[in-house]
Structure formats: C-alpha cells, structure tokens
Design a protein around this motif. Structure first.
Motif, PDB file in Angstrom:
ATOM      1  N   LEU A  15      -7.932  73.228  31.017  1.00  0.00           N
ATOM      2  CA  LEU A  15      -7.788  73.430  32.460  1.00  0.00           C
ATOM      3  C   LEU A  15      -7.998  72.139  33.214  1.00  0.00           C
ATOM      4  N   TYR A  27     -12.834  80.721  34.698  1.00  0.00           N
ATOM      5  CA  TYR A  27     -12.554  80.578  33.274  1.00  0.00           C
ATOM      6  C   TYR A  27     -13.823  80.551  32.439  1.00  0.00           C
ATOM      7  N   LEU A  28     -14.956  80.329  33.084  1.00  0.00           N
ATOM      8  CA  LEU A  28     -16.206  80.335  32.332  1.00  0.00           C
ATOM      9  C   LEU A  28     -16.557  81.732  31.849  1.00  0.00           C
ATOM     10  N   GLY A  29     -15.876  82.736  32.432  1.00  0.00           N
ATOM     11  CA  GLY A  29     -16.155  84.105  32.006  1.00  0.00           C
ATOM     12  C   GLY A  29     -17.486  84.579  32.543  1.00  0.00           C
ATOM     13  N   GLY A  30     -18.251  85.231  31.694  1.00  0.00           N
ATOM     14  CA  GLY A  30     -19.510  85.901  32.082  1.00  0.00           C
ATOM     15  C   GLY A  30     -20.467  85.088  32.950  1.00  0.00           C
ATOM     16  N   GLN A  31     -21.580  85.670  33.210  1.00  0.00           N
ATOM     17  CA  GLN A  31     -22.506  85.121  34.210  1.00  0.00           C
ATOM     18  C   GLN A  31     -23.408  84.019  33.667  1.00  0.00           C
ATOM     19  N   GLU A  32     -23.572  83.983  32.367  1.00  0.00           N
ATOM     20  CA  GLU A  32     -24.557  83.105  31.729  1.00  0.00           C
ATOM     21  C   GLU A  32     -24.574  81.677  32.273  1.00  0.00           C
ATOM     22  N   ARG A  81     -23.258  75.867  30.496  1.00  0.00           N
ATOM     23  CA  ARG A  81     -22.762  75.940  31.860  1.00  0.00           C
ATOM     24  C   ARG A  81     -22.346  74.569  32.414  1.00  0.00           C
ATOM     25  N   MET A  96     -11.392  75.507  26.870  1.00  0.00           N
ATOM     26  CA  MET A  96     -10.801  75.915  28.153  1.00  0.00           C
ATOM     27  C   MET A  96     -11.049  74.834  29.195  1.00  0.00           C
ATOM     28  N   ARG A 117     -15.516  78.182  26.263  1.00  0.00           N
ATOM     29  CA  ARG A 117     -15.549  77.398  27.489  1.00  0.00           C
ATOM     30  C   ARG A 117     -15.164  75.941  27.284  1.00  0.00           C
TER      31      ARG A 117
END
Lengths: 209, 275, 217, 909
Positions: free
Chosen positions: A100, C212-217, C5, A96, A93
C-alpha cells in the motif's frame, strides 16, 4: 436454419435459458447456473493462477533458474494470507504496508499529472466567437467551473455563487443524461448479444450484417 | 381504478415480453440502416491504418464474459484490422476471464488471415496484478511476462526479439468494462508517452470524453455501436453490425416507455393536485 | 505494540516516500527501485491471491457443512472447481481441450446472460420509474433520449430536418452533448475524483487511513 | 458413494482424451549458416497441422547423449476434440471420384490421390481407398476416426461454382485446344484434365461439371488453385479414416552460439497436446567458418573535376571485421604490396552498401590499381580489385547538418545521448477532395436506405444533389448518397487538405503549424496531426502560407520555417505529396577515444535527411563517446562532419520536466496537512449546509406520519469503501431520528462485516437518542452475497413491509435500478447517495433526492463532524479553489495568446 451440431452450444443455450428464467422469478435453475458459474470461474482462475502466475513467476525462476531471492516475496505473500488465521493475522500487516505504501507513493504524483494537471491544461483553451470551436470552448469553460463550484463546500450557495452552482447542476444533469443514454445502450447490447448467440450460433439462422 | 393508473401498473413481465420481441424481431426484418462513424472511433482506425508492417499494436483484453457482447466485437474488429494491415499484434489480458475469450478469438482470426503465432502475433496471456503489470511492462515486458501464454520464453519468440517495453509498441488498446483502462493512462501513457486507446462498455464511455479532448487517449470505442462503427470502417460487418437494428428499435421502445410513463405520471400528479 | 502497530505504519510511510520521490528522479537507481516493486509486488500479489480462493471455498464449505439454506447449490460450486483443475491437467489450457470447453460453454454463457437481465430491468424501469420529477431530471431524460437515438443508426434516419439545418441532425447533437457539456461536467467530476484519490493515497502514507491494519490491536 | 461414481466417470472421460505420444518430427535436417563465422546453424523439419503436436523442443549437444533443450517452438493446433460428424453425404459422394493410394511400407507414406477413370476403376478399388470428404481445415483430430495416417501432398479443393461464367480464366501454361468439337483448356505438354472449362459458342467459358473438385498443386496451375480453391488439409476415406495431407516446413536458427569446426548434434522433440513426447533421430553438423567472399560488386565513381574517387561495395558476409583499401602499381595481381589507403569497419557494408570518398585520388589511377581486402573475424582474407570506374561530376556534396551538437539526454536514466541539429523546417504538400466522396468512404457498400432518396448527379464538370422519390426516375450514373458530412456544399467548393510535416530538434521546443490561405485569418492547427482541412475552397489558384511555431506559439525566424506555396484547386482533385530532401544521414559513434578515422567508427543509425534530432540508445557499458554524422546523396556523393566529442552520458537526479507536478504535489500535501491538523486541533472549519440533509429529515418524518417503516440500503461494497463508510455515518443520523420518532428501521445487508458494523451503529444511535429499546437486532440482517438475488430480496421486503421511505446510501452497481424501480412504483419516498457515476442517473430519475458524489461525502462529514473527514474535505476545497483560479487565468491567457502560462501545465516526460 441449420441447427448447431455441437453439444457445447446446446449446453450453453440451456444455461442461458436457466439464467433468463430469473425474469419470471428466482428459481432453482437460476440458482444452479449462478452457483455453477462461481465454481467454474474459481476453478478456471486457479488454473490460470498456476499456469500463468506461479509457474512462470515463481516456480521457474526459483527452481530452474536459481533465483532464490524470490523466496522473500513468496513469504511476504503468504504472510498476507495469514489474515485467515486470527492469531497470526497481524503478520499480514507488513506486506500490506509495503504494497500500500509503495502503490500510494507511485500513484500520488501520477494522478496529479494525468488526472489533474493534464486536465487543467486541456481546459485552458482559447475562447471567443470567431470560430465555432471557440464558442464551444466557452461552454466547456463555464461547465468545468460551475460544476467545480457546485462541489465546493466552503461557501454557501447564495447570490452569484449560488447562481453559478445552479448552472453546474444543469451541466451535471446533461452529463448524467449522456451516461444514462449510454447505459441503456449497454444493457440492451448485452441482451442482443445473447439473442444473436441463440439465433446465429445455435439455431444457425444467418441474420443480416 | 382510472386509466393511467391501470396502464402504469401492468405486470412487469408484459414489459419484459415487449422488449424481448422488440429485440428479436429486427433480426428477421432487417432495415440495414447505415452506421455513421464517429471521430472517436475513426481516430483509432486511422492510427492503425497508418502503421506499416513494422507497426506493433498491443491489444489488452481486460474484460470478462459479462461484457462480452459489447467488447468482443471491438476486440475482433481491431484484431482483424491489424492483421489486414500486417501490423504485428501482441495480445494480453489483465483479467483471468479475458484471456480465454481472447485466446479463442485470436486463434480463429489468426487463421482467417493466415497469421503465425510468434511471427505475426504474440499471445502473452494473463498475469494477475492489474496496474502493477502495466508498471512492470514499462520497465521491461519480460518482468511480468517471462514467457507467453503457452509457456514459450519470450526470447524464443521471433516477433518479440526487438520488443522490450512501451517504446517498441506503437499503440495500446485496452478493452474493458472496468476502470482498469485508467491504469493504462496512468502507468503507460503518462510516464512513457505511450499512445493508448480505449474500447469500453457504453456504460463508461461518456465518462471518458475529457481524456479524449485532452489528447491523452488516441480514440475511444464505446459499446456495441462503437464496435459496429469499427466493423463498418474495416468493411467486415460482423456481430455488432448485426445487432444495430435491434439496438435502434430497442432504444425507440425504451423512449416510448419513458414517454408513456411520464405522461401517466403527469396526468396522475395533476389529478392528485386537483383532489 | 511497536511491532504490530507502529512498524507497519512506519513501513508505509517510508515506502510511500521512497516510491513517491522515485517519480521525480530519472536515474538508473531510481528505475531499479521502480522495477523492484513491479517484480516483487507481482509475486507477493500472486501468493496473496490464495486468500481469495480459500475464502470462497471456505464460504461454500461452511454452507454445506452447516446445511445452510440452499446448501445443495454450494455443492455444485465446490465440485465445479476440481473438475476444472482436472480438465486442465488432462487436456491443457489451450482451446480444444476440455478445460476451455467448460470455460467457453459453461462459464461464458452464464456470465454473459447474467447481465443481459438488465436489459429487461431497464425497460421496466423506463416504464415505471424514470420520471421527470423536476426540470433538471427532465433535462437529464431529454439528453439521454438524444444520446440514445443519436448513437444508433435510427438517429440519422429520423432527422428529416437535417438537410435544411445542417449540423442539427440527432447524431450531431448527440455528439455535441457528449463532447461539450458532458465533457465539461465529467471533467469537473474527474478533477474531484482525482483529488479524492490523491487524498486517500496521502492518508495511507501518513498513517491516517489505516483500515488495512485490520483489527484493533 | 454417488460422488465417487461421478468422479470416476469424469476421470475416465478425461483419461480417454489422453491418447498416445505424438509422432516424431519428420525429415529433420541441419544446415550450416552461410557466410558466417561458423557460429550458427539452421535446423529444419516438417510439421503436419493436426498431428496432435503442440510444440517442438530443439535439443542440442556435442554428442548424441548430452543433448539439452535450447529452445521451444509452439505450433498451431487446429485440432479440436469434437466428434467427427459424417457429412450430409448426398452433397459429396461421387463428386470427387478420387482414390487415395499410399506408397511405402510405413509412415510417413507418400500419398497419391488418383482420379478415377473407367479404365482404372477396378485396380484403384483394390489398392486404394475412396475419398468421401475433403477437409480444408482440420475440424477434429479425433477419436471417432479409427486411425490417422499422415501423408505428403499439396492438394487444393476447387470451388468451381465460384468461377464466373463470363470470365476467361487466365491459367498460365495452359492453352485452348479442341477435342471432338469441344474446346477445352489443356496444360501444355500434359494430359488433359477435365476440371477446366469449355468454351461456349458465345465465347463464354464455363465448367462441364460444377461442384467440388480436387487437384494437386503444380506450378502450372498454382494461380488457378489459389484463386478458385482452398488448400486441402485432410481427406476422409470411405471407412472414416482421416488422412492429413498438409505439411509446413519449420526451421530454427541457432545463431551465434556454436564454435566453428566442432561437431554438434541436434534433435527435435515433438510435444503432444497430452504433453507426451517423442523425438527424432539426431542429426549432426560441423559449422564452418566461411572464408570471406570476394566482393560481388565493387565499383567507383570518379569526379572528373575534383578527382575525388567514391568507392561503393556491398557484401553478404556477416562476419567481416574490417575492409582495408590499398593502392598498388598496375599489374600487382598478388595484392600484397599495396599501400594502405583507408580502413573501414565491417559494419559499414552490412545491410546498406558502403560508400567511401578518397579525395584527389583520381589523378594517380592511370598507373595504379585499387583493391579491397576483406578481413573476417578469424583473420581470413579475400581480395577484390576495383574494375569499374564511372566518370561523373558532383556540383556539390550533400549538405551536412547545421550546428550539430551532441548532449547527454536529460531526464533519462543516464542511458542515452542525443544529437541535435538545425534548422526548424516545414515540409508541405496538399490534397484536394470533394467533401462527398470523402463522406462516402465511411459508408458500407452493402446498405440500402429507403428513406434518404438523395443522389449525386454528375453532369459534365458539375455535380448536383437531387432528390428522387421514385427509383425509376434516377438517371443513369447518379450515385446514391448514404451520408452527408457538414458543412454544406456549395457547388464547386472543394476541401483542401494541407499536409505538413514539421521538423525541429526538441531543444527548440517545436509546437504547431500556423496556416493561412490567401488573405484569410491565420489558423493554428491545434491537434498537430500533420494535416489541416480548409473547407469550402473555390476552384482556382490560392496562396498557402505556413509558419512553424514553437510551443509558446512564437514564429521561428529562419527562412526554412516559413513556406509559401501556390495551391491549384481544380475539379480533378489534384494531389501534391510532401517532398522531402533526398539526402540520408548516417550516425557514427565510437567509444575508442583515440580513433580518428570515421570509417572505423561504429555505424549507429541510418536516418532520413529531414530529421533534426536523433536519440542514441547507447547499448554498451562505456560512458564516453565520439560522434560524427555522414550525409549521403543517392547519386553517390558523401560528406562527413568533423568528429564531435568526447561526450559523456550522465544520470540525472532530478527530472526537470516534472517541476510543475512537484510544485503541485507539494501544495497538495501542505494544504492537506494544514487542514487536517487544524481540524484535529479542534479549529472550527466551515462547511456549507447540504440541502440533502433536510430531505433526509423530511423523509424520516414522512415515514413517521404514515406509520410505516424505513428501509436503509448500504450498498454492495465492503467496509473498506469510503462510500460504505459515508453510508454508515448517515445511517447513524437516520437511526437516531427514527428512534426519536419511534419509527421502525430495516437494514438488509449485502456484506456480513458491514452488517456487524451497521448493528453497532444503529445500537449506539438508539442509545444516543435515549431510546435503546428502539434497537431491534433482527431488523438489521445479512441477506445474500449474490447481486441480483439481493436486489430481489430487498424488493420483496419493500413490498411486504410497505416501507414509506427508502434510503440508498453507499456504493451501487447495476442492481440500483431494480431497487429504486420497485420503490418508485410502490410510491415510497426515496433518497439516494452514492459516488458511482454510472448509477447516479438512475437514482436521479427514480429517487426524490440524490446526494451526488462528493456531496454525499460532504453530507457524511457534516453529520459526523469527524475532524479528519472535515479536514480532508476542506483540503480538497482549497485545491479546488486553486484549480478554479488557474482555469480562469489559463482561459484568459489562452484567449489572449499568452501561451507561456498555459505551457507551465504542459508536462513533457
């Protein structure tokens, strides 16, 4: 007629025919060619990735020129690949977010400039009936406005507004017609290219041109 | 089963056969119809024609083999034109597959014109990253390309001595079947006023007329026909010109198909209504 | 939670603002910020491309391992890759070597032919599916036909009337269609697309768009 | 087991391509760089194309042992690794009659290619090898040949068939003689060679033997060889040995990196295609700091009226620091006691000649001499005395730029300075042409059109277009017309191409040219490409008026910006090129703020006199500079502006040209934030009903009526694509309705992740509809990640399951055609939605309803009632509304000539 002496050309002809055999139906020859090309192109990509990418942009500066700071982007890049490992996927993340964020920041005002403002400027052209170009300018003006109205969702398409939106549909159709015609051309060109390869390169028949 | 229904339901392989014949036969019965040149293509030709030996043109082969038939002839024609005019050429690619095609073609055409690597042309090769490469080239070509395709550092290439960024390049032509051409507009033309032109597949060509009208691009070569126009302009008919007869007949055949199909469709619809 | 997050979102926001504002500042410092991104971004991207290679190898490896349908073909894919690499090591990447031979005579013809299949599909669709279902679709087909004829040599040949009514030959009409109505329609579409692109950029910067953060975490 | 065997075979195959190291570079020499400060050297060596070398490394060191690579040069490798295919021998054998004789014990040999004669045949067979094939390009440096020898030589393969029979070949250095009654061309003072021509009685020259021949390139026959031949790169001998006879001289200039009078060693390393290396013997050099040479040309012009002396000289020396001009008494040959007149920086005489003006000096010349001392960087001096003085008189000195200002260049990175001067000026020229001849240029020469039977017939002065159906009727001299350009031609009408060049500095915001022919409407040339075409101009004299407009289309008031010209249109298409002033400008700059002698400034740039602006890309680290501009007349006059400055360059913190973008971006961000936040707060935002949604519902109903399943295709993109997301939103609606109507829904997926999400979507839609039992997991499945195979599979599903309704919602590529064609032929109702512009036309013609581009998103937002989506859509609508208003105002302003408004959108970077 002068058959090509190169083995490569005949390999290429064979593979071309393998792919074209799909027209009859899906078959092992097509599947073979399809999978072969994936492997070859990935292998090719890997080699170029090394010789054109990693070697001049990382290995040479890092190991030969002593620019050790490049270890940072390298680590960031490797963090992106962590997506493959579920446990560490979150590491991806940060790089990215950087990539981004920066590319969105770079892109936004430039899109405004190139894609919006310059296009608006080009639409603000003199109109009238004294010259042919001025008449076409009217046609362009009406076209841009009416298509914009067609894609305007805050007002129902009724009355004058609906009428203009309706003109927009016609413009859209003519525009798509142009795309359609050009697409047909493109698709046929690709096949013509293959036919030329077989006729000219492999069979050695000189055609007009 | 009535006539139209039967006609419209013929096996598609027959149609395949018809179109294959339509494409192949004209190669043996050429008509030699002349190729008319459109202003979109001629603009690019004129631009290069007006460059002298100090001129530098960058050709970016941003395509792969899937659009080879359309884009390679354009690339070849533009390259030939530059060499014929003694314009210096920089060739690069944003696509890994494009670099191979460009290399083969560049070597061949450089030989035709007795051009020397490093002096008359420079082959930068490929770097992954797409638009980020174009952005980097705006600052300095040496950021994305410290060395050329063969690994020679740019500082050792005589031609590249005075070429640092877009301000030293006259024209950039990007050949592509993808939207990457727009990146050249956003990151080369807009911030640096770099003159750019596009060689695109016919599929995309019609979408780019707004940029032509707004003078954001110098010119537009669309599809095999555009390539044939360029070949005509430089009087070096090659692959694209050879293909034009087949293209003409195939288009006629497609239109005939559409007409037959639609007559059948209308006839059947009328019948359905009557019933 | 903050680390996984909020921090990425914060990075995106800060980077978005820095590089967005950079556009308006013609200062050496600003120029340096811009080149910094192009230089580092390139290297990050390079290492990130490992992802693509690994995932395609993994896909085919899994197929072979689990003997999925048509797994034999995946063997072809998997063995082609090392062959290319060995060829490059032994004969270099310039034309003349085995590496470029494989590229030129294996990859190029297959890729080029793959899409030439579409010539046949389009012919078949022309016969069986392209229908003037409405007046507008009819207009589309007519415009298409004019462009198709006008952009190939035959267009000028069949315009037998063009010397009587100058400016009305098929190539000229095709040119007009492309440069006037088509241009207008595409411009309006492009304006919409431009707005859409800017909206996506803005949503990314503001953290509204966060796939782009992907999964739910 | 098998795999290992294959791998082993492969490895062997590649290894066999390896081979040994390449040959060491030949004939390496190193030379001193002439006329320099002893800091450079040139290394030269020979390269043979096809010797397997791909690059040369240049190594340098102060002893033979400490050499390091300083550069690398890549070379062409024409060698490809294909097998040598023996030629179709009948074509070649016996035609050459040449033998290869090698001289020397080891490589490199000197190759002699000797022509066989009856007398020499026997001995040649013993010492030489017969040549089987000549190669003009090396096809393969290959393993099929046993041995490759490299030899010197410069031979040409002659294509004697190409020599036109009726053409007399001018070969310099040859003369015609007669031998046994046969005339033949003989090289002067040489043995006759038989490949040249004989003269037939009818004065025609032709060759005795046609076919291919070979000759060594000598200065005598150079022209002949280059015209009718191609350089021989290699020959194949009778035992298939290839001999390469081609060499290229390579050189590398090692500039400004050495110390004078120390010894340096160089060696060249050749790098083979297989990356193996071999190196040459080292060569050494001691670079010399060359002393300045006396000036080869130093002369002066003397203005006999003003007594001004104009000195002019040039030099080849590269390291002159400065020139000092002295005046001394006549007879002072020692050149030491003179009085210093002027110092001139070394750069002023490098490249272009230096010119200096010594005011009023002429009077004192009778008893004095003038001499120039050239001082190089190491302090060595050379003296040159002025010997030639040409008396002349200048009426005036070249005009200096008016109103010269030097400023910091705005909106750059604080790097550049800009010089601007006046006045805005128009330069004019014109060209008259026939529309036909211009059109013809665009037509290839070789084509032949049978259906267009028009010809251009010239009768005296007039030309006519005539149609001839029978080619026999076409009169001689008529030219066939390939393509005509509109507008129509009236007899005698011409096209007048006005060529113009506009020069004004950027602060004046130059714009367009306004042209007017006679009393016609003035026209503004919008494209600004420096030419404008008036068509249909009758023959005769016309008055052309051109005005220079700024970007707001106001006329510049100064007289140079308004030009009237008489244009003479005649039948012979006259051409009047643009005439530019003959003055040149030279920009000089110094960072030494104390310096007052302009000739000691740095020479910056030599400019043509019509320019009105120069941007100086200052490449030093200094920040403050003084400038001056000199004007030169080619006849020798020179004048200089006063020194301007000092000027400081400053980096700007805001780009003033981008204000429009800034405002637009702020409006955009504000609109987006307001709309999204008010949508988030739950405020109702109106979106018009999208017609497509009704069609979606109808189509589901239709499937229910027919009792057949629904097919839903989500496109070929990934989950991160907005189109796929929109497709999923609509899927939710379709699934819900289908569950209510109890109709089967099939969703074949291209992407496994999309499939997982599609499953969830349908599951929850079924639950919402109160029919969780309608969710059939096996109907939502992954097909394949291969584009065409996917299309083929979906087509199979359509035909097998006889789907009544097909939905295509998402991102599509070329396969869209295959999908919709089958559906259309099967008579299914088809509804599509995508933003792929290139695929939309196919959907429109094959589907019953298509959601186009943004309509597709709008439908998705409308159905999902997702607040962010609606907010986004509304924000875009706000901006669209603004754009529409701007376009309307802009259109009106442009029509009314109010360009100030339009130019707000003109962004200058």
């Amino acid at each position: 007629m002068h058959l090509s002496p190169s083995i490569g050309v005949w390999v290429a002809v064979f593979l071309t025919l393998c792919v074209l055999s799909f027209l009859y139906k899906d078959n092992p020859f097509y599947k073979f060619a399809e999978h072969l090309v994936v492997g070859v192109s990935v292998g090719y990509g890997m080699v170029l990735w090394y010789t054109q990418g990693i070697l001049p942009k990382f290995i040479t500066p890092f190991f030969k020129e002593g620019k050790y700071i490049y270890i940072v982007p390298a680590i960031l890049g490797i963090m992106i690949t962590m997506q493959l490992v579920r446990k560490y996927a979150w590491l991806a993340r940060f790089p990215m977010a950087f990539l981004l964020g920066a590319s969105s920041g770079i892109g936004l005002p430039r899109t405004m400039q190139a894609g919006v403002i310059k296009q608006l400027e080009a639409t603000m052209v003199p109109m009238g009936f004294s010259r042919l170009q001025y008449i076409w300018n009217i046609v362009i003006f009406v076209g841009v406005l009416s298509v914009l109205i067609y894609f305007f969702f805050s007002k129902e398409h009724k009355g004058v507004f609906g009428g203009i939106a309706n003109i927009g549909i016609w413009y859209l159709m003519i525009g798509f017609g142009a795309t359609f015609g050009y697409t047909v051309m493109a698709r046929l060109s690709l096949f013509i290219g293959r036919v030329l390869f077989i006729i000219q390169t492999a069979l050695g028949i000189q055609v007009a041109g | 089963m009535d006539f139209w229904k039967r006609l419209l339901n013929i096996d598609r392989r027959i149609i395949y056969l018809v179109i294959a014949i339509t494409v192949i036969v004209p190669f043996f019965l050429p008509t030699g119809w002349p190729i008319n040149v459109t202003y979109e293509v001629k603009n690019i030709y004129d631009y290069i024609e007006n460059l002298g030996p100090e001129g530098v043109v960058l050709l970016s082969a941003d395509y792969d083999a899937s659009t080879l038939a359309e884009l390679q002839p354009m690339f070849d024609a533009c390259l030939r034109h530059c060499f014929a005019r003694d314009v210096k050429v920089i060739v690069m690619s944003l696509f890994p597959q494009g670099v191979g095609l460009a290399e083969i073609s560049l070597k061949r055409i450089a030989k035709e014109y007795n051009k020397v690597n490093g002096v008359d042309y420079c082959f930068l090769g490929y770097k992954p990253g797409g638009s980020i490469i174009i952005m980097g080239m705006g600052s300095n070509i040496r950021i994305p390309f410290p060395s050329d395709y063969y690994g020679t550092p740019l500082k050792d290439i005589p031609m590249m001595k005075d070429i640092n960024n877009f301000s030293d390049i006259d024209l950039v032509i990007s050949f592509s079947g993808t939207g990457i051409v727009a990146s050249w507009l956003y990151y080369a033309h807009e911030p640096y006023n770099q003159d750019i032109a596009w060689g695109v597949t016919a599929v995309m060509a019609s979408d780019y007329y707004p940029f032509l009208q707004s003078h954001q691009i110098v010119g537009l070569i669309g599809g095999m026909k555009g390539a044939a126009e360029y070949e005509t302009l430089i009087s070096k008919p090659s692959l694209a010109t050879s293909g034009m007869d087949a293209q003409s007949w195939a288009h006629i055949m497609i239109i005939v198909f559409i007409i037959i199909g639609n007559i059948g469709y209308l006839a059947m619809r009328k019948k359905e209504r009557r019933m | 939670m903050f680390l996984k997050r909020q921090l990425p979102l914060l990075i995106t926001l800060v980077c978005g603002i820095i590089w967005g504002v950079q556009y308006f500042i013609p200062h050496p410092a600003s120029e340096a910020v811009y080149s910094f991104y192009t230089d580092w971004g390139l290297v990050i991207g390079l290492f990130a491309s490992i992802l693509g290679f690994v995932s395609i190898i993994r896909l085919h490896y899994m197929k072979v391992r689990h003997h999925a349908k048509n797994w034999q073909f995946s063997v072809v894919t998997l063995s082609a890759m090392p062959v290319m690499i060995v060829a490059a090591i032994l004969t270099g990447t310039e034309s003349g070597g085995a590496f470029m031979w494989l590229y030129n005579y294996v990859e190029v013809p297959i890729e080029a032919t793959m899409f030439s299949l579409l010539a046949f599909y389009i012919a078949s669709a022309a016969y069986r599916a392209f229908r003037a279902r409405s007046a507008q679709a009819a207009a589309l087909l007519v415009a298409a036909a004019i462009v198709m004829l006008g952009r190939v040599p035959v267009g000028a040949q069949i315009s037998f009337w063009s010397h009587l009514f100058p400016g009305t030959s098929i190539p000229q009409i095709a040119s007009w269609i492309l440069n006037v109505p088509n241009m207008a329609a595409k411009r309006a579409i492009n304006l919409g697309v431009g707005l859409g692109m800017m909206m996506v950029s803005l949503k990314i910067i503001l953290g509204i768009e966060r796939t782009y953060l992907g999964g739910q975490e | 087991m098998k795999a290992r065997a294959i791998l082993g075979a492969l490895a062997l195959f590649f290894l066999s391509c390896g081979g040994g190291p390449p040959r060491a570079p030949f004939e390496v020499i190193v030379e001193d760089y002439p006329n320099d400060a002893g800091r450079s050297a040139i290394v030269k060596w020979e390269h043979f194309a096809g010797n397997g070398v791909k690059a040369y490394k240049i190594m340098r060191g102060t002893t033979p042992d400490n050499m390091r690579e300083i550069s690398q040069i890549s070379v062409e490798i024409p060698a490809t690794r294909d097998k040598y295919v023996p030629p179709d021998t009948t074509d070649f054998v016996g035609k050459f009659g040449y033998y290869l004789v090698l001289e020397g014990e080891k490589e490199p040999f000197t190759a002699h290619l000797v022509r066989v004669t009856p007398e020499t045949e026997d001995s040649l067979r013993k010492i030489g090898k017969r040549i089987e094939k000549i190669e003009t390009e090396i096809k393969g440096y290959n393993e099929g040949v046993k041995k490759t020898i490299i030899a010197y030589g410069n031979f040409y393969k002659l294509y004697l068939d190409n020599v036109k029979e009726t053409e007399l070949i001018p070969v310099e250095g040859y003369s015609l003689t007669e031998e046994a009654g046969v005339p033949r061309i003989v090289p002067n003072g040489r043995t006759p060679i038989t490949f040249v021509a004989v003269k037939k009685p009818a004065e025609e020259i032709r060759f005795i033997h046609s076919g291919e021949r070979m000759a060594e390139l000598t200065p005598d026959i150079e022209g002949f060889c280059k015209k009718y031949g191609e350089q021989v790169r290699g020959v194949i001998l009778e035992d298939s040995v290839r001999v390469l006879v081609n060499k290229v001289e390579l050189e590398y200039s090692d500039e400004d990196s050495l110390c004078p009078d120390s010894t340096y060693y160089y060696k060249i390393v050749s790098v083979g295609i297989n990356r193996k290396e071999s190196e040459s013997e080292p060569v050494s050099i001691k670079p010399i700091d060359d002393a300045p040479t006396p000036l080869p040309s130093l002369y002066a012009l003397l203005d006999t009226v003003t007594n001004d002396l104009f000195l002019n000289w040039k030099t080849q020396d590269e390291d002159i620091q400065k020139y000092v001009i002295y005046i001394s008494t006549a007879g002072d040959l020692e050149h030491r006691k003179g009085r210093k007149l002027l110092e001139v920086a070394g750069s002023w005489a490098y490249g272009y000649p230096a010119v200096v003006r010594l005011e009023g000096l002429g009077a004192s010349l009778e008893d004095s001499i003038i001499y120039v001392a050239s001082l190089d960087t190491s302090g060595q001096v050379a003296y040159t005395e002025l010997s030639t003085i040409v008396p002349t008189h200048f009426d005036s000195m070249p005009p200096l730029p008016e109103g010269l200002v030097v400023d910091d260049l705005e909106n750059d990175n604080g790097k550049k300075l800009v010089l601007r001067w006046e006045p805005p000026t128009v330069y004019l020229g014109y060209r008259v042409r026939d529309p036909i001849s211009e059109a013809k240029k665009l037509v290839p020469k070789s084509v032949d059109i049978s259906s267009l039977d028009y010809y251009l017939v010239t009768e005296g002065e007039s030309r006519k277009i005539v149609e001839f159906e029978n080619p026999n009727d076409v009169p001689e001299g008529a030219k066939k017309i390939y393509w005509l350009q509109t507008p129509t031609l009236r007899e005698g009408d011409k096209e007048l191409v006005v060529l113009y060049d506009l020069y004004a500095n950027s602060a004046r915001k130059p714009g367009y040219a306004m042209l007017r022919l006679d009393d016609g409407e003035p026209v503004v040339d919008e494209d600004g490409d420096g030419s404008y075409i008036f068509s249909g101009v009758p023959i005769g004299k016309h008055k052309l008026t051109v005005d220079f407009l700024d970007e707001n289309r106001r006329v510049f008031e100064n007289p140079e910006a308004h030009v009237e010209m008489e244009v003479n249109v005649t039948a012979d298409n006259p051409e009047v090129p643009i005439e530019y002033p003959s003055v040149y400008l030279e920009v000089a700059r110094t960072s030494d703020l104390e310096e007052t002698n302009i000739m000691m400034f740095d020479r910056v740039r030599f400019l043509p006199g019509m320019l009105r602006e120069y941007t100086d890309p200052v490449d030093t680290t200094k920040e403050e500079f003084k400038y001056a501009v000199l004007a030169w007349d080619p006849s020798g006059g020179i004048s200089a502006t006063p020194i301007i400055g000092p000027v400081r360059r400053v980096p700007n913190v805001y780009h003033t040209g981008k204000t429009t973008v800034l405002i637009a971006t702020i409006i955009f961000v504000l609109a987006a934030l307001t709309m999204i936040s008010s949508a988030k707060k739950g405020k109702h935002l109106y979106i018009r009903p999208i017609a497509g949604i009704n069609h979606v519902d109808e189509a589901i109903g239709r499937a229910t009526e027919m009792g057949r399943p629904i097919l839903y295709v989500l496109g070929l993109s990934t989950i991160s694509d907005i189109a796929t997301l929109a497709g999923l939103t609509i899927l939710s609606r379709v699934a819900k309705k289908a569950a209510e109507y109890q109709t089967r829904l099939i969703v074949p997926c291209y992407n496994p992740i999309v499939m997982t999400i599609a499953k969830e979507t349908v599951r929850s839609a079924c639950a919402d509809a109160g029919r969780p039992d309608m969710f059939k997991e096996r109907d939502i499945f992954f097909v394949t990640q291969s584009q065409f195979a996917y299309a083929a599979a979906v087509n199979g599903i359509m035909l097998r399951e006889k789907t009544a309704t097909n939905f295509y919602m998402g991102m599509f590529f070329a396969e869209s055609l295959l999908l919709t064609e089958t559906g259309s032929a099967a008579g299914s109702i088809q509804i599509a939605g995508t933003d792929a512009i290139t695929q939309l036309p196919f959907f429109i013609t094959t589907c019953d309803y298509t959601l186009i581009g943004e309509e597709f998103y709008a439908a998705s937002a409308y159905l999902s009632q997702n607040r962010i989506q609606i907010g986004t859509l509304k924000a875009q609508d706000v901006l669209k509304a603004i754009m529409m208003v701007l376009i309307i105002i802009g259109g009106i302003c442009a029509t009314a000539g109010i360009w100030r408004f339009v130019n707000i959108f003109h962004i200058q970077v």
